[in-house]
Design a protein around this motif. Sequence first.
Motif, PDB file in Angstrom:
ATOM      1  N   TYR A   9      29.731  42.380  44.840  1.00 31.83           N
ATOM      2  CA  TYR A   9      29.620  41.868  46.214  1.00 31.83           C
ATOM      3  C   TYR A   9      30.892  41.097  46.586  1.00 31.83           C
ATOM      4  N   ASP A  10      31.371  40.262  45.649  1.00 31.37           N
ATOM      5  CA  ASP A  10      32.574  39.462  45.939  1.00 31.37           C
ATOM      6  C   ASP A  10      33.792  40.354  46.162  1.00 31.37           C
ATOM      7  N   GLU A  11      33.883  41.450  45.380  1.00 29.07           N
ATOM      8  CA  GLU A  11      35.016  42.372  45.550  1.00 29.07           C
ATOM      9  C   GLU A  11      34.928  43.068  46.904  1.00 29.07           C
ATOM     10  N   GLN A  12      33.712  43.439  47.303  1.00 28.35           N
ATOM     11  CA  GLN A  12      33.539  44.085  48.612  1.00 28.35           C
ATOM     12  C   GLN A  12      33.917  43.102  49.729  1.00 28.35           C
ATOM     13  N   LYS A  13      33.505  41.835  49.552  1.00 27.21           N
ATOM     14  CA  LYS A  13      33.807  40.812  50.563  1.00 27.21           C
ATOM     15  C   LYS A  13      35.315  40.580  50.658  1.00 27.21           C
ATOM     16  N   LEU A  14      35.981  40.595  49.491  1.00 25.00           N
ATOM     17  CA  LEU A  14      37.436  40.378  49.468  1.00 25.00           C
ATOM     18  C   LEU A  14      38.144  41.528  50.183  1.00 25.00           C
ATOM     19  N   LEU A  15      37.639  42.755  50.002  1.00 24.01           N
ATOM     20  CA  LEU A  15      38.222  43.913  50.703  1.00 24.01           C
ATOM     21  C   LEU A  15      38.072  43.744  52.215  1.00 24.01           C
ATOM     22  N   VAL A  16      36.889  43.329  52.663  1.00 21.78           N
ATOM     23  CA  VAL A  16      36.664  43.171  54.108  1.00 21.78           C
ATOM     24  C   VAL A  16      37.548  42.041  54.650  1.00 21.78           C
TER      25      VAL A  16
ATOM     26  N   SER B   8      27.903  42.006  60.506  1.00 19.10           N
ATOM     27  CA  SER B   8      26.666  42.037  59.732  1.00 19.10           C
ATOM     28  C   SER B   8      26.970  42.603  58.345  1.00 19.10           C
ATOM     29  N   TYR B   9      25.994  42.447  57.427  1.00 16.12           N
ATOM     30  CA  TYR B   9      26.182  42.981  56.063  1.00 16.12           C
ATOM     31  C   TYR B   9      26.408  44.501  56.128  1.00 16.12           C
ATOM     32  N   ASP B  10      25.632  45.188  56.981  1.00 12.99           N
ATOM     33  CA  ASP B  10      25.771  46.657  57.099  1.00 12.99           C
ATOM     34  C   ASP B  10      27.144  47.040  57.645  1.00 12.99           C
ATOM     35  N   GLU B  11      27.647  46.237  58.582  1.00 10.28           N
ATOM     36  CA  GLU B  11      28.975  46.524  59.149  1.00 10.28           C
ATOM     37  C   GLU B  11      30.057  46.313  58.085  1.00 10.28           C
ATOM     38  N   GLN B  12      29.893  45.271  57.277  1.00  8.02           N
ATOM     39  CA  GLN B  12      30.861  45.008  56.201  1.00  8.02           C
ATOM     40  C   GLN B  12      30.824  46.157  55.183  1.00  8.02           C
ATOM     41  N   LYS B  13      29.597  46.612  54.882  1.00 11.83           N
ATOM     42  CA  LYS B  13      29.445  47.695  53.906  1.00 11.83           C
ATOM     43  C   LYS B  13      30.076  48.991  54.446  1.00 11.83           C
ATOM     44  N   LEU B  14      29.899  49.225  55.745  1.00 11.71           N
ATOM     45  CA  LEU B  14      30.473  50.430  56.373  1.00 11.71           C
ATOM     46  C   LEU B  14      32.003  50.381  56.310  1.00 11.71           C
ATOM     47  N   LEU B  15      32.568  49.182  56.511  1.00 13.29           N
ATOM     48  CA  LEU B  15      34.030  49.032  56.417  1.00 13.29           C
ATOM     49  C   LEU B  15      34.513  49.354  55.000  1.00 13.29           C
ATOM     50  N   VAL B  43      48.434  31.433  50.863  1.00  9.56           N
ATOM     51  CA  VAL B  43      47.002  31.424  50.540  1.00  9.56           C
ATOM     52  C   VAL B  43      46.811  30.515  49.341  1.00  9.56           C
ATOM     53  N   ASP B  44      45.535  30.100  49.119  1.00  7.88           N
ATOM     54  CA  ASP B  44      45.369  29.245  47.927  1.00  7.88           C
ATOM     55  C   ASP B  44      45.411  30.127  46.676  1.00  7.88           C
ATOM     56  N   GLU B  45      45.746  29.516  45.579  1.00  5.91           N
ATOM     57  CA  GLU B  45      45.972  30.195  44.293  1.00  5.91           C
ATOM     58  C   GLU B  45      44.766  31.064  43.908  1.00  5.91           C
ATOM     59  N   GLY B  46      43.573  30.566  44.193  1.00  3.64           N
ATOM     60  CA  GLY B  46      42.344  31.283  43.818  1.00  3.64           C
ATOM     61  C   GLY B  46      42.237  32.618  44.520  1.00  3.64           C
ATOM     62  N   PHE B  47      42.557  32.631  45.841  1.00  2.00           N
ATOM     63  CA  PHE B  47      42.490  33.869  46.641  1.00  2.00           C
ATOM     64  C   PHE B  47      43.499  34.874  46.107  1.00  2.00           C
ATOM     65  N   TYR B  48      44.715  34.375  45.817  1.00  2.00           N
ATOM     66  CA  TYR B  48      45.777  35.244  45.285  1.00  2.00           C
ATOM     67  C   TYR B  48      45.354  35.841  43.949  1.00  2.00           C
ATOM     68  N   HIS B  49      44.748  34.990  43.109  1.00  2.00           N
ATOM     69  CA  HIS B  49      44.297  35.449  41.771  1.00  2.00           C
ATOM     70  C   HIS B  49      43.221  36.527  41.915  1.00  2.00           C
ATOM     71  N   LEU B  54      41.434  42.257  41.683  1.00  2.00           N
ATOM     72  CA  LEU B  54      40.888  43.418  42.392  1.00  2.00           C
ATOM     73  C   LEU B  54      41.879  44.580  42.371  1.00  2.00           C
ATOM     74  N   TYR B  55      43.154  44.256  42.506  1.00  2.00           N
ATOM     75  CA  TYR B  55      44.198  45.306  42.459  1.00  2.00           C
ATOM     76  C   TYR B  55      44.131  46.037  41.123  1.00  2.00           C
ATOM     77  N   ASP B  56      44.033  45.267  40.037  1.00  2.00           N
ATOM     78  CA  ASP B  56      43.965  45.897  38.696  1.00  2.00           C
ATOM     79  C   ASP B  56      42.688  46.718  38.571  1.00  2.00           C
ATOM     80  N   ARG B  57      41.592  46.218  39.134  1.00  2.00           N
ATOM     81  CA  ARG B  57      40.300  46.955  39.069  1.00  2.00           C
ATOM     82  C   ARG B  57      40.439  48.297  39.793  1.00  2.00           C
ATOM     83  N   LEU B  58      41.074  48.249  40.951  1.00  2.00           N
ATOM     84  CA  LEU B  58      41.181  49.477  41.761  1.00  2.00           C
ATOM     85  C   LEU B  58      42.148  50.468  41.130  1.00  2.00           C
ATOM     86  N   ARG B  59      43.130  49.946  40.386  1.00  2.00           N
ATOM     87  CA  ARG B  59      44.117  50.836  39.764  1.00  2.00           C
ATOM     88  C   ARG B  59      43.493  51.632  38.633  1.00  2.00           C
TER      89      ARG B  59
END
Lengths: 61, 61
Positions: A9-16, B8-15, B43-49, B54-59
């Motif tokens: 869920y957090d990864e999906q939120k980060l993408l949005v 909405s959650y559905d709109e986020q999921k559709l994106l 951005v704060d360090e946490g967001f960047y991290h 996520l980048y590594d996950r997607l790769r």
Amino acid sequence: METIDRLSYDEQKLLVETLLRQDYAIELISSEINDIESGLKQVDEGFYHQLKLLYDRLRIK
Amino acid sequence: METIDRLSYDEQKLLVETLLRQDYAIELISSEINDIESGLKQVDEGFYHQLKLLYDRLRIK
């Protein structure tokens, strides 16, 4: 291609959030609609309808 | 710019589904990382991290 259920869920939120920060949401949705309307992609009517609703939502800022 | 809490959650999921269908998720995240690393965005360090994870996950598909 990654599937949505392999993302937390957090990864999906980060993408949005990133999509919105990059101000790319509306281009993404209109590109998908164009692919469908040009016959490049086949989707069920419900998915296409959801995309159109979301496109209108994103246009009204 | 649209904010995530106005979707909405559905709109986020559709994106997210459309992002993955367009195979654009990894470009989006790497573009955001580049903006941050080039100093274009703060951005704060946490967001960047989170973005780097996520980048590594997607790769790794």
